[in-house]
Design a protein around this motif. Structure first.
Motif, PDB file in Angstrom:
ATOM      1  N   ASP A   1       0.458   4.336  -2.596  1.00 15.29           N
ATOM      2  CA  ASP A   1       0.237   5.703  -2.145  1.00 15.29           C
ATOM      3  C   ASP A   1       1.260   6.668  -2.736  1.00 15.29           C
ATOM      4  N   VAL A   2       2.493   6.220  -2.888  1.00 13.20           N
ATOM      5  CA  VAL A   2       3.562   7.095  -3.383  1.00 13.20           C
ATOM      6  C   VAL A   2       3.492   7.268  -4.897  1.00 13.20           C
ATOM      7  N   ASN A   3       3.122   6.220  -5.605  1.00 17.54           N
ATOM      8  CA  ASN A   3       3.117   6.258  -7.064  1.00 17.54           C
ATOM      9  C   ASN A   3       1.685   6.149  -7.582  1.00 17.54           C
ATOM     10  N   PRO A   4       1.072   7.253  -7.982  1.00 15.75           N
ATOM     11  CA  PRO A   4      -0.321   7.216  -8.444  1.00 15.75           C
ATOM     12  C   PRO A   4      -0.499   6.453  -9.756  1.00 15.75           C
TER      13      PRO A   4
ATOM     14  N   GLN B   1       0.824  -1.207   0.000  1.00 17.18           N
ATOM     15  CA  GLN B   1       0.000   0.000   0.000  1.00 17.18           C
ATOM     16  C   GLN B   1       0.856   1.254   0.000  1.00 17.18           C
ATOM     17  N   ALA B   2       2.002   1.239   0.673  1.00 16.43           N
ATOM     18  CA  ALA B   2       2.893   2.409   0.694  1.00 16.43           C
ATOM     19  C   ALA B   2       3.376   2.745  -0.715  1.00 16.43           C
ATOM     20  N   GLU B   3       3.647   1.725  -1.535  1.00 18.62           N
ATOM     21  CA  GLU B   3       4.077   1.965  -2.915  1.00 18.62           C
ATOM     22  C   GLU B   3       2.934   2.534  -3.756  1.00 18.62           C
TER      23      GLU B   3
ATOM     24  N   ARG C   1      -1.889   2.885  -9.106  1.00 18.93           N
ATOM     25  CA  ARG C   1      -3.040   2.818  -8.207  1.00 18.93           C
ATOM     26  C   ARG C   1      -4.039   1.735  -8.607  1.00 18.93           C
TER      27      ARG C   1
END
Length: 88
Positions: free
Chosen positions: A75-78, A71-73, A81
């Motif tokens: 959140d950082v890279n739209p 999820q952190a990845e 998504r």
């Protein structure tokens, strides 16, 4: 010692099985077994967390063989998504 011939498909399958078994014995606790089984499309036997006496067989192609995208990845890279691995 068993002799293996290229023309004998049963022997080749047995050779691969013997190699995988020997590799699991030699490299125990190294963390390579999952990747060996994944690469060779072999059945993975997992122990259930909820009930350690129950074994789950994870077949090739099952969504549980591919890890989810953290999820952190996401959140950082739209751009990723909507690209979560199937099943997660």
């Amino acid at each position: 010692m068993t002799k293996y011939f290229i023309s004998d498909k049963k022997s080749i399958a047995q050779l691969i099985n013997d190699l995988v078994t020997e590799r699991s014995n030699e490299l125990a606790f190294e963390g390579d077994r999952f990747f060996d089984l994944q690469r060779l499309n072999l059945l993975i036997n997992k122990v259930r967390r909820e009930n350690p006496l129950t074994i789950i067989n994870v077949a090739p192609g099952d969504y549980r063989r591919i890890f989810p995208i953290p999820q952190a990845e996401i959140d950082v890279n739209p751009n990723i998504r909507n690209q979560q691995n199937a099943g997660y």
